[in-house]
Enzyme design. Structure first.
Site, mmCIF file in Angstrom:
data_model
loop_
_atom_site.group_PDB
_atom_site.id
_atom_site.type_symbol
_atom_site.label_atom_id
_atom_site.label_comp_id
_atom_site.label_asym_id
_atom_site.label_seq_id
_atom_site.Cartn_x
_atom_site.Cartn_y
_atom_site.Cartn_z
ATOM 1 N N GLY A 1 0.824 -1.200 0.000
ATOM 2 C CA GLY A 1 0.000 0.000 0.000
ATOM 3 C C GLY A 1 0.854 1.244 0.000
ATOM 4 O O GLY A 1 2.059 1.217 0.262
ATOM 5 N N GLU A 2 0.208 2.345 -0.337
ATOM 6 C CA GLU A 2 0.898 3.635 -0.364
ATOM 7 C C GLU A 2 -0.106 4.708 0.018
ATOM 8 O O GLU A 2 -1.230 4.727 -0.481
ATOM 9 C CB GLU A 2 1.473 3.899 -1.748
ATOM 10 N N GLY A 3 0.284 5.554 0.946
ATOM 11 C CA GLY A 3 -0.619 6.586 1.414
ATOM 12 C C GLY A 3 0.004 7.956 1.316
ATOM 13 O O GLY A 3 1.027 8.172 0.660
ATOM 14 N N GLN A 4 -0.635 8.885 2.013
ATOM 15 C CA GLN A 4 -0.208 10.282 1.966
ATOM 16 C C GLN A 4 1.145 10.471 2.638
ATOM 17 O O GLN A 4 1.911 11.348 2.274
ATOM 18 C CB GLN A 4 -1.273 11.145 2.649
ATOM 19 N N TYR A 5 1.440 9.611 3.624
ATOM 20 C CA TYR A 5 2.638 9.840 4.427
ATOM 21 C C TYR A 5 3.745 8.836 4.159
ATOM 22 O O TYR A 5 4.784 8.897 4.800
ATOM 23 C CB TYR A 5 2.281 9.791 5.910
ATOM 24 N N GLY A 6 3.560 7.887 3.260
ATOM 25 C CA GLY A 6 4.628 6.948 2.968
ATOM 26 C C GLY A 6 4.089 5.660 2.371
ATOM 27 O O GLY A 6 2.903 5.523 2.078
ATOM 28 N N LYS A 7 5.007 4.702 2.193
ATOM 29 C CA LYS A 7 4.675 3.410 1.617
ATOM 30 C C LYS A 7 4.665 2.360 2.715
ATOM 31 O O LYS A 7 5.349 2.485 3.726
ATOM 32 C CB LYS A 7 5.691 3.040 0.538
ATOM 33 N N ASP B 1 -9.238 10.892 11.593
ATOM 34 C CA ASP B 1 -9.233 10.369 10.224
ATOM 35 C C ASP B 1 -9.817 8.958 10.207
ATOM 36 O O ASP B 1 -9.232 8.038 9.651
ATOM 37 C CB ASP B 1 -7.818 10.368 9.651
ATOM 38 N N LYS C 1 6.081 0.520 7.669
ATOM 39 C CA LYS C 1 5.739 1.775 7.026
ATOM 40 C C LYS C 1 7.028 2.565 6.822
ATOM 41 O O LYS C 1 7.759 2.847 7.781
ATOM 42 C CB LYS C 1 4.759 2.547 7.894
#
Length: 1597
Positions: A1339-1345, A1452, A1361
């Site tokens: 996965g990959e999000g706003q703050y990192g992979k 969130d 993470k």
């Protein structure tokens, strides 16, 4: 005995001297002739003692232990004062002469020696700081323990040398053993001298020359033999002299060492100390006299005559007039506290005098030798009574304060608790051992932290707040209206205080509400449950209450035989012992007279308050559950949890009620007085029982509406009935209500079975007429007939299962409830009494029930336990589990009449024969008093014995009475319910017969009107199969319902039985083909039914009916069997085929469900799992045969059809067991009722892939590929050639060599990358200590992979993470550290776990728990079923509640941040937007002012910034509602809008996401509370946990 007591010096002097080190050198010389290795140095002993003393010192080291069994001295608490230790040791020395006595530690020093013993010695102690005292005591205890271990390991001399070397140099003068001292008792004693005593020769001198040699030899031999076999008196006297000498010098040396140590501690010379002790001992007679004449001097305290003292304690519940109440009221309460305080100080002073006196002697024996009054019995009793009162008063006072702390109550005196301030931190000179104080503190910490920990995580979090609620918080919650509910009543707690209900007065009673416990109870029930709450309160309070109860029991109370056992059903909560330990029973006999003589105030008020507080806490739990009852009708998905909560609170309430009665029954002198103040508690128990009954009725009604309601229904009813039998006996009026309710439930099941049968037939008829009206082709008509026939067989099969379960439960009710026979008198009462007297019956007299007449046979006159069990059985208690052997001939006769005047007229009141008195339990007496008995009842314990006892009684009393009911209940309400249940069972017989007639009529009309001749035979085959299935159902039901009937109902069922048999025989004669010489298989159950006709049924028939039945049977049997060679004229035989019931798609693969067995209902009791396990092959074959039969037309085979051949087709998902379809369906299977379809998932027809099942994100597939890659690497490594193997071996050898050289610091190591751990440490983050290997990106999000990661050490799969940042980017590091800080503070099963962090120059790796089933957003794309939504919603709400209680706002919450595990748990994660609040207790909306999160899940106050006020924890609740909408619809809220600004505009303007229509009313109400626009009105997470929507069972009971 304790250690030798130094001269009493003030505690500051102890700090100046090395007392801790010298404590081990103190001797405690016992007057016995054995040494004590803990008291004197080994070198001194070797100089002074002989060899015998040294041997005795080594002989029995166990006798020199410091720890003695002190439980048997006073009984209330361990004797921990030095005085108590001395008395115990002296008693031990007297009982075991010649054994060394042990010592206990001296805990405290006395006051300065210059003070007079008559002065108040406590003033000097009060000036000492408690902290320094505790530190000194800890150091001394540690040093003692260490040095004692060294001594026991034969290192005595070495240790003494080391200790002596560590002590300051101080000259210790030599001691002259022969010098007389004034303070030593052995100085003036005469030294025993052992001198050889010449023995006079009595033998005559004989000349040896006169004797021959052989005679002389014989004489010498004889003399030697005689000497060998006799004990020399000379040697005996010499040995005794040596022992006396050694013992004298040993005692003398010990006393001198004690004197020397006393002088050393006091800073005097030995002669000065000796003179001081001699002078101080002159005051001992005055001290002894003062103790013997001690009486509390209350001085100026003016007290009324009704004070709570041992001379006349006011009994609880004593009545007063209102004028007395107002006059005495609060003044009595304050007066009692003053009396307690004054008495405590005076008793403390007198005990300090006793300590001072005993400190002047090296042992208690020496003191007793000088003063005989000290050893007198009256002095011992007086001192023992003082210790008892002081220990229990201090203990109860401390436990009251602990309970106040736990419950969050600060001002205890305002609510009427008898708590007084203890003036000194050490008031009783260490009367209570340190271990007990420490244990109490540990228990308090456990109780406080226990509400914060969950069942899965027993370790409390370091950030968990203490469970201490301030008075302001209580008042706030009270003002918010959470207390003033409609069920709230003013119930003062003054009835639990010893000075009576009215004494608190109106001023105090307004504070004495049980609602003050509401905040504690609400929080405790949510976080640890009622069972853990009761266990911890019991662990905290039970020891103190048991000791106080034993001391308060009055021995002069008349003992009556009464049955008060411990609650056997509560054994999984706490164990109650009916008899206290024998060591505690010794205290009260001595104490009461002494306590009365000294005018000490009673500690009964504190005892009663503590007992009542425990009861009131559980009472508040009852009130809370009653108030949390849903307003409307609960749904099927939440009612199971509601029933479970009701059962838990009922069980806990009854357990605490019995505990309260057990504690107070002997203290208050009877359970009548105990029960007089429990009316409110009993009322709420009755209300909760009624709520439980309402839930049960609703639950069964809902289950009956399911299509497969028969599955596990009987098991559920049996479980609830067994629970109800156990508890209802202890609730007023509960037995009759419970029996009536479950009889109604069983009747409701039978009625619903008939309704189910009729509705199914109505649908089939409607479908058949619809197909007939279409005027379609013959093929359509044939298909319709086949489908309807199959549906009818399934209908009869399901109705058979439902009726089987209902009848099984009804028979169990009859077995448990019908334990009596009712007789009507046909003669006068006088004649009956004379007959009973002639048969030697005994009358049972029950106090308070003079109008109830009970008689038992003479054989039971001495068996009072059996009589009590019979009385309990008559009132409805389940006696089948009693451990005592049940007498087969045990029964009693019971009758009741109105008043005593009428009894005397009728003759019932005159009984001149033998009588026995019985005192049953209070609940039994109450039920007997309320029972209505019109005639004479014969009651037994079990219904199996009733017929035998009834017949024997009828024969013995023949002609005096007639039987009205052969079997009935002892309570009229239950008897009426059983009669109604039997009528319902008979009504179902009629409905089954009508259903069969309706099917016959339906098919007959259809075939006559529409079917051609060529198709008639084929369709008749299906019609007959349905009819035979219906008749088989009727056969089994009629045979089983006979076992339910008794009395006049047996004749009714006999008529219906014969009528149904005639119906079947007529059908066979008119619709079935004649047989061919053998009995066909389809007729087996019919013939078995005919054989089961009882002779009593036939004997009741008139002669004409009997002859016609006989002729009909002969004709039917001849027709069915037929002749061996009858021709077959038709193409297909007209006789029905063997009946095969086609399996429903939800039935388990069970061969017994496909072919009914001749045994009927009895085979249904076998669990389906057990039947399936051994017959899986047969089940598969039967399924294939059923599928083939259902798919194709019947082949020409006649009655004995050939089994279908297996067809090699694709596997049928319906024929298999539960397929591996959706994971959510497998989780929901545990929560859903067992009878629901096992293939209800919309994805049941999907084929499973060969590789492991994946989620939409592919995380599981990638982890599977990673494991495959690792295994391939290992395989390739095993296929290496010889050169590679040699190179690898050399490389491994070099690595080991370098590693060994680095370990020895021969070589160094070059660091490729500089260490960056310093950066980690300064932010306080936990760094990882394991080796790891990175896997695939998941996965990959706003703050990192996010990657998968494997721990090389353990093989555990984790999520890693990766966050990248620029070098020296302190802002990013700080933000990440804040997120990890939030992680570190909490550990909960519904929150993602954090393992650690690894920080490098440009990236940071965060290691977290890996959730292998993806996110909630992915699994919700098609929408979830409501029972799964409820389960997930509850877990998310619990996680949010944990965060909010720790002061954390997530900010969130959305489906992508909620993760699933393979175990079915929901975990809330991704704390990147979370914020830690500064004020945990703050619950107002304006807590955060920044805008973060996802727009679709944002609350209105987050978007609008709440007009500058910010937002708070309520924003997470709005997000929770959005997540619920996402689970229901499969789409996020506002999915129709593309841009976030559109969503923010809509929400900001006050719009709410639409609530889905397919959600239940409970779900809609839950969402309406979550999606409140005003955050102040929006419910909190704690309130949402009480909503009915999240009342789901998360685990199986």
């Amino acid at each position: 005995m304790r250690d030798a007591i130094a001269e009493p010096v003030p505690p500051p002097a102890l700090a100046d001297t090395p007392a801790a080190a010298m404590e081990e050198l103190r001797p405690a010389p016992p007057p016995q002739p054995e040494p004590d290795p803990e008291c004197c140095p080994a070198a001194r002993q070797e100089c002074m003692l002989g060899e015998s003393a040294r041997k005795s010192m080594e002989s029995d080291p166990e006798d020199f232990s410091d720890e003695t069994n002190t439980e048997t001295l006073y009984g209330t608490s361990p004797p921990s004062t030095p005085r108590q230790m001395k008395r115990l040791s002296a008693k031990h020395q007297r009982n075991s002469a010649g054994r060394p006595a042990s010592r206990s530690n001296l805990k405290e020093k006395m006051n300065t020696p210059s003070q007079s013993p008559h002065k108040d010695l406590g003033k000097g102690v009060e000036t000492v700081e408690e902290y320094s005292y505790k530190q000194e005591k800890k150091i001394r205890a540690t040093l003692r323990t260490t040095e004692r271990d060294h001594k026991k390991n034969a290192q005595c001399s070495f240790m003494l040398d080391s200790v002596a070397g560590s002590l300051p140099k101080k000259s210790i003068p030599d001691v002259d053993l022969n010098k007389p001292y004034l303070s030593l008792g052995c100085s003036n004693a005469k030294l025993p001298v052992s001198m050889p005593m010449p023995i006079a020769r009595t033998a005559r001198q004989t000349s040896r020359t006169d004797c021959p040699a052989d005679r002389l030899k014989f004489f010498e031999t004889l003399r030697l033999l005689l000497k060998l076999t006799s004990v020399s008196k000379k040697k005996d006297r010499e040995q005794r002299g040596q022992e006396n000498t050694a013992a004298f010098w040993f005692n003398r040396s010990n006393e001198l060492i004690w004197l020397e140590l006393q002088a050393w501690h006091a800073g005097r010379t030995i002669n000065d100390q000796d003179l001081f002790l001699y002078t101080a001992r002159q005051a001992i007679p005055d001290i002894i006299n003062e103790i013997l004449t001690f009486k509390v001097n209350y001085g100026s305290i003016a007290f009324s005559s009704n004070g709570a003292g041992f001379n006349g304690p006011l009994v609880e519940g004593q009545c007063r007039t209102p004028q007395e109440t107002n006059r005495v009221g609060c003044s009595s309460y304050h007066e009692h506290l003053q009396r307690q305080r004054v008495s405590f100080e005076q008793v403390k002073r007198i005990m300090e005098l006793l300590e001072y006196m005993e400190a002047l002697y090296p042992s208690l024996q020496a003191l007793q030798k000088d003063y005989e009054r000290y050893a007198a019995k009256d002095f011992e009793d007086r001192v023992q009574a003082l210790c008892l009162w002081l220990n229990i008063t201090k203990d109860l006072n401390q436990k009251l304060r602990i309970m106040g702390t736990v419950l969050g109550i600060k001002n205890l005196s305002d609510i009427g608790w008898p708590v007084f301030e203890i003036p000194s931190p050490r008031p009783s000179k260490g009367y209570e051992p340190e271990d007990e104080v420490e244990d109490t503190e540990v228990e308090l910490r456990e109780l406080e932290s226990g509400t914060e920990e969950s069942d899965e995580e027993p370790t409390p979090s370091p950030r968990v707040p203490e469970l201490r609620l301030s008075t302001d918080a209580i008042l706030d919650s009270r003002s918010q209206g959470c207390v003033s509910r409609k069920l709230e009543r003013l119930e003062s707690e003054e009835d639990s205080i010893g000075w009576g209900t009215a004494d608190c007065g109106p001023e105090a009673s307004r504070h004495c509400l049980t609602s003050i416990y509401r905040p504690f109870v609400d929080k405790a029930l949510k976080q640890m449950g009622l069972r853990k709450l009761i266990l911890r309160l019991h662990k905290l309070m039970n020891g103190s209450l048991q000791r106080a109860r034993v001391a308060l029991v009055k021995d002069d109370r008349p003992v009556e035989f009464s049955d008060f056992p411990g609650p056997m059903w509560g054994s999984d909560y706490v164990q109650l012992s009916g008899t206290p330990p024998s060591s505690e029973q010794k205290c009260s006999a001595v104490s009461w007279e002494e306590l009365r003589a000294m005018d000490l105030p009673s500690f009964e008020p504190a005892f009663l308050v503590l007992c009542r507080v425990l009861l009131n806490v559980i009472h508040e739990c009852l009130k809370l559950r009653l108030e949390q009852r849903p307003a409307g009708e609960p749904s099927l998905l939440s009612i199971k949890q509601l029933v479970r909560e009701c059962k838990e609170v009922l069980k806990g309430g009854l357990l605490m009620k019995q505990y309260y009665q057990f504690m107070l029954q002997e203290v208050l002198g009877g359970l009548e007085k105990t029960d007089c103040n429990m009316d409110a508690f009993e009322e709420d128990l009755q209300k909760m029982l009624m709520v439980y009954f309402d839930y049960m009725r609703s639950w069964i009604q809902m289950l009956q509406q399911l299509p497969q309601a028969s599955h596990s229904l009987k098991n559920l009813l049996e479980e609830e009935w067994n629970f109800t039998k156990e508890i209802t006996h202890y609730i007023r009026g509960g037995e009759a209500q419970a029996g009536k309710l479950f009889c109604d439930i069983a009747g409701m099941l039978l009625k619903s079975t008939g309704s189910f049968l009729e509705s199914g037939l109505q649908e089939s008829c409607a479908e058949l007429w619809t197909s007939a009206d279409d005027n379609g082709a013959a093929d359509e008509l044939r298909r319709s007939v086949i489908e309807i026939s199959r549906a009818l067989k399934e209908l009869f099969h399901e109705a058979r299962e439902r009726a089987s379960k209902a009848l099984g439960f009804a028979k169990m009710l009859r077995k448990d409830l019908e334990i009596a026979a009712e007789f009507v008198l046909s003669a006068s009462a006088r004649e009956l009494l004379d007959a009973l007297k002639a048969k030697q019956y005994v009358k049972v007299q029950i106090p308070g029930l003079e109008n109830l007449h009970v008689f038992v046979p003479d054989s039971l006159a001495e068996e009072k336990k059996i009589i009590l069990q019979l009385l309990n059985a008559a009132t409805g208690k389940d006696c089948s589990k009693d451990p005592d052997d049940v007498f087969m001939d045990a029964f009693l006769l019971l009758t009741k009449h109105g008043d005593r005047a009428r009894d005397s007229e009728d003759g019932w009141g005159t009984w001149e024969a033998r009588a026995v008195k019985i005192v049953p339990q209070v609940e039994t007496v109450d039920t007997l008093r309320s029972m209505q008995v019109d005639n004479l009842l014969l009651v037994v314990m079990e219904s199996a014995h009733l017929v035998l006892q009834r017949k024997a009684f009828q024969q013995s009393i023949e002609g005096l009475m007639t039987v009205r009911h052969e079997q009935t209940s002892s309570q009229p309400i239950i008897a009426k319910g059983l009669q109604q249940l039997k009528n319902d069972a008979l009504e179902l017989c009629n409905r089954i017969s009508d259903a069969i007639d309706r099917v016959d009529h339906m098919f007959t009309l259809e075939f006559d009107a529409e079917v051609e001749e060529s198709e008639s035979a084929t369709l008749q085959q299906y019609y007959r199969e349905a009819m035979i299935q219906g008749y088989n159902f009727g056969f089994e039901y009629h045979k089983e319902v006979v076992r339910l009937m008794s009395g006049e109902f047996r004749q009714k069922i006999g008529d219906k039985y014969i009528s149904f048999a005639q119906k079947w025989m007529n059908y066979v004669l008119t619709k079935c083909e004649s047989g061919r010489g053998t009995r066909p298989r389809w007729a087996t159950q019919g013939f078995d039914f005919l054989q089961a006709i009882e002779p009593a049924f036939i004997s009741a028939l008139p002669e004409d009916d009997f002859l016609s039945l006989q002729a009909l049977m002969n004709e039917c049997i001849g027709h069915v069997i037929g002749k061996p060679h009858s021709p077959v004229t038709a193409i297909h035989r007209n006789s029905p085929r063997p009946v095969k019931v086609p399996r429903c798609h939800s039935d388990p693969p069970n061969p017994h469900l496909i072919i009914p067995t001749p045994e009927g209902f009895s085979t249904r009791s076998v669990p389906s799992d057990a039947r399936t396990h051994g017959n899986s092959v047969a089940a598969a074959a039967a399924v294939a045969a059923a599928a083939t039969t259902a798919a194709g037309r019947p082949g020409p085979g006649g009655g004995d059809s050939v089994p279908a051949k297996p067809v090699n087709t694709a596997p049928d998902t319906r024929g298999s067991s539960v397929p591996e379809n959706d994971r959510l369906a497998s989780i929901a299977a545990e929560l859903q009722f067992r009878s629901l379809s096992r293939h209800s998932s919309p994805t049941e027809e999907r084929d499973e892939p060969a590789y492991p099942r994946s989620d939409s994100s592919g995380s599981t597939r990638r982890s599977w590929e990673l494991r495959t890659l690792i295994s391939q690497t290992k395989d390739s490594a095993s296929k290496q050639g010889p050169i590679e193997a040699i190179q690898k071996s050399v490389r491994l050898f070099e690595e080991r060599r370098y590693r060994e050289m680095r370990r020895k610091n021969i070589i160094g190591q070059v660091c490729d990358t500089p260490k960056s751990y310093d950066n980690v440490m300064h932010v306080g983050l936990r760094k990882v200590t394991f080796k790891w290997q990175r896997g695939n990106k998941i996965g990959e999000g706003q703050y990192g992979k996010v990657y998968t990661c494997i721990s090389v050490d353990t093989g555990e799969l984790m999520a890693m993470k990766e966050i990248r940042f620029q070098p020296n980017d302190h802002k990013t590091i700080k933000e990440t550290a804040d997120e990890l800080k939030i992680f570190e503070g909490i550990k909960h099963p519904n929150l993602v776990r954090y393992f650690g962090v690894e920080l490098h120059r440009e990236e940071m790796y965060i290691f977290m728990e890996y959730c292998d089933e993806g996110t909630l957003e992915e699994v919700s794309r098609l929408g979830l079923q409501e029972h799964v939504i409820r389960l997930y919603t509850k877990q998310i709400t619990v996680a949010i509640n944990v965060l909010h209680e720790h002061g954390i706002v997530h900010r969130d919450i959305k489906g992508a941040n909620i993760f699933l595990t393979s175990s079915g748990l929901i975990k809330l994660g991704d704390f990147g937007c979370s914020v830690k609040l500064k004020n945990n207790a703050q619950t107002m909306p304006g807590e955060v002012n920044s805008t973060l999160g996802t727009a679709a899940y944002m609350a209105p106050e987050v978007i609008t910034r709440a007009k500058g006020e910010g937002h708070g924890r309520a924003a997470d609740i709005w997000s929770l509602g959005c997540v619920v909408i996402e689970m229901v619809t499969g789409k996020r809220p506002w999915h129709e809008y593309e841009h976030n600004f559109q969503i923010m505009y809509k929400v900001g303007m006050g719009h709410k996401p639409p609530i889905p229509e397919r959600l239940s009313p409970e779900g809609k109400a839950f969402l309406s509370h979550c999606l409140e626009s005003d955050p102040k009105i929006r419910w909190t997470a704690s309130q949402l946990l009480d909503h009915a929507f999240v009342k789901v069972c998360t685990d199986e009971e």
